[in-house]
Design a protein around this motif. Sequence first.
Motif, PDB file in Angstrom:
ATOM      1  N   ALA A  77       0.820  -1.212   0.000  1.00 31.02           N
ATOM      2  CA  ALA A  77       0.000   0.000   0.000  1.00 31.02           C
ATOM      3  C   ALA A  77       0.852   1.259   0.000  1.00 31.02           C
ATOM      4  CB  ALA A  77      -0.920  -0.005   1.210  1.00 31.02           C
ATOM      5  N   GLY A  78       2.107   1.145   0.422  1.00 32.87           N
ATOM      6  CA  GLY A  78       2.992   2.309   0.411  1.00 32.87           C
ATOM      7  C   GLY A  78       2.862   3.200   1.622  1.00 32.87           C
ATOM      8  N   PRO A  82      -3.804   3.559   6.942  1.00 38.84           N
ATOM      9  CA  PRO A  82      -3.874   2.286   7.659  1.00 38.84           C
ATOM     10  C   PRO A  82      -4.876   1.302   7.072  1.00 38.84           C
ATOM     11  CG  PRO A  82      -3.719   4.093   9.216  1.00 38.84           C
ATOM     12  CD  PRO A  82      -3.899   4.721   7.852  1.00 38.84           C
ATOM     13  N   ALA A  83      -6.052   1.788   6.697  1.00 36.08           N
ATOM     14  CA  ALA A  83      -7.070   0.879   6.165  1.00 36.08           C
ATOM     15  C   ALA A  83      -6.576   0.207   4.884  1.00 36.08           C
ATOM     16  CB  ALA A  83      -8.374   1.626   5.908  1.00 36.08           C
ATOM     17  N   ARG A  84      -5.921   0.983   4.045  1.00 39.19           N
ATOM     18  CA  ARG A  84      -5.416   0.421   2.788  1.00 39.19           C
ATOM     19  C   ARG A  84      -4.236  -0.511   3.054  1.00 39.19           C
ATOM     20  NH1 ARG A  84      -2.568   2.218  -2.055  1.00 39.19           N
ATOM     21  NH2 ARG A  84      -3.624   1.230  -3.820  1.00 39.19           N
ATOM     22  N   THR A  85      -3.433  -0.208   4.057  1.00 41.98           N
ATOM     23  CA  THR A  85      -2.333  -1.098   4.415  1.00 41.98           C
ATOM     24  C   THR A  85      -2.856  -2.458   4.848  1.00 41.98           C
ATOM     25  OG1 THR A  85      -0.915   0.750   5.069  1.00 41.98           O
ATOM     26  CG2 THR A  85      -0.370  -1.402   5.971  1.00 41.98           C
ATOM     27  N   TRP A  86      -3.867  -2.476   5.706  1.00 40.18           N
ATOM     28  CA  TRP A  86      -4.474  -3.761   6.086  1.00 40.18           C
ATOM     29  C   TRP A  86      -5.035  -4.473   4.859  1.00 40.18           C
ATOM     30  CZ3 TRP A  86      -3.064  -5.615  10.411  1.00 40.18           C
ATOM     31  CH2 TRP A  86      -2.974  -4.851  11.575  1.00 40.18           C
ATOM     32  N   ILE A  88      -4.264  -4.326   1.659  1.00 37.41           N
ATOM     33  CA  ILE A  88      -3.328  -4.836   0.653  1.00 37.41           C
ATOM     34  C   ILE A  88      -2.252  -5.715   1.279  1.00 37.41           C
ATOM     35  CG2 ILE A  88      -1.580  -4.189  -1.054  1.00 37.41           C
ATOM     36  CD1 ILE A  88      -3.271  -1.728  -1.705  1.00 37.41           C
ATOM     37  N   ASP A  89      -1.542  -5.173   2.270  1.00 34.91           N
ATOM     38  CA  ASP A  89      -0.376  -5.877   2.799  1.00 34.91           C
ATOM     39  C   ASP A  89      -0.753  -7.120   3.598  1.00 34.91           C
ATOM     40  OD1 ASP A  89       2.079  -4.185   2.073  1.00 34.91           O
ATOM     41  OD2 ASP A  89       0.692  -2.690   2.847  1.00 34.91           O
ATOM     42  N   PHE A 128       4.907   3.273  11.472  1.00 34.81           N
ATOM     43  CA  PHE A 128       5.262   2.007  10.830  1.00 34.81           C
ATOM     44  C   PHE A 128       4.511   0.821  11.432  1.00 34.81           C
ATOM     45  CE2 PHE A 128       8.314  -1.541   9.986  1.00 34.81           C
ATOM     46  CZ  PHE A 128       8.429  -1.393   8.619  1.00 34.81           C
ATOM     47  N   PHE A 129       3.809   1.047  12.568  1.00 38.61           N
ATOM     48  CA  PHE A 129       3.208  -0.056  13.312  1.00 38.61           C
ATOM     49  C   PHE A 129       2.210  -0.857  12.481  1.00 38.61           C
ATOM     50  CE2 PHE A 129      -0.255  -1.655  16.010  1.00 38.61           C
ATOM     51  CZ  PHE A 129       0.447  -2.528  16.834  1.00 38.61           C
TER      52      PHE A 129
END
Length: 218
Positions: A77-78, A82-86, A88-89, A128-129
């Motif tokens: 997600a780059g 946070p929502a997009r990180t969850w 995609i990653d 970064f968490f």
Amino acid sequence: MSRIAIVGGHGKVALHLTHVLAEAGHSVSAIIRNPLQSDDVIRAGATPVVLDVEQASTQDFAAAFAGHDAVVWSAGAGGGNPARTWAIDRDAAIRSMDAARAAEVDRYVMVSYFGASLDHGVPSDNPFFVYAEAKAAADEYLRSTALSWTILGPGTLTLKPATGLIDVGDDAAGGRVSREDVALVAASVLERPATAGMFIQFNNGTTPIDDALDLLTD
């Protein structure tokens, strides 16, 4: 010649990896979200496959992976959302693992980061968490699968040219590594089935990549 699907095919590591694999005679499918990126992946040597991994179902992934010999996850997600990180990653990555099994693609290489683990130690108030949590969850899920997986843990990424030299494990802690060298490590790992089941942490160092990986598998 192998057929390899790279998820996140327009990323810097992925484009370098595409070039290395294509030069070696492999067929590469670059899975990208934006069709405007197609020309870039074609120039690198891949066939573009347009798929929004954030929205893609397990079945969508499986259709994209069908007929391939390996999957490389190099998407992310780059940060910053946070929502997009969850989404995609962690979530999309996990769907891709289920899809690889459904498509009967046994080999799976995950590009993670140095120090990734469930006990990563990143404070909850650190930006970064969320990324650390998402990657840890995805990596742990991958370990639980029956796939022939390898997880790569590069340190801080740079834009410097490849050196072809790395240090592996504790000796590499706190270092940096060029994106080109990450791609070379990924390509070398794909040629080494004996690296299945390994979490390989590395940074630029003093040992030729092939020699460093051979030492791990001897």
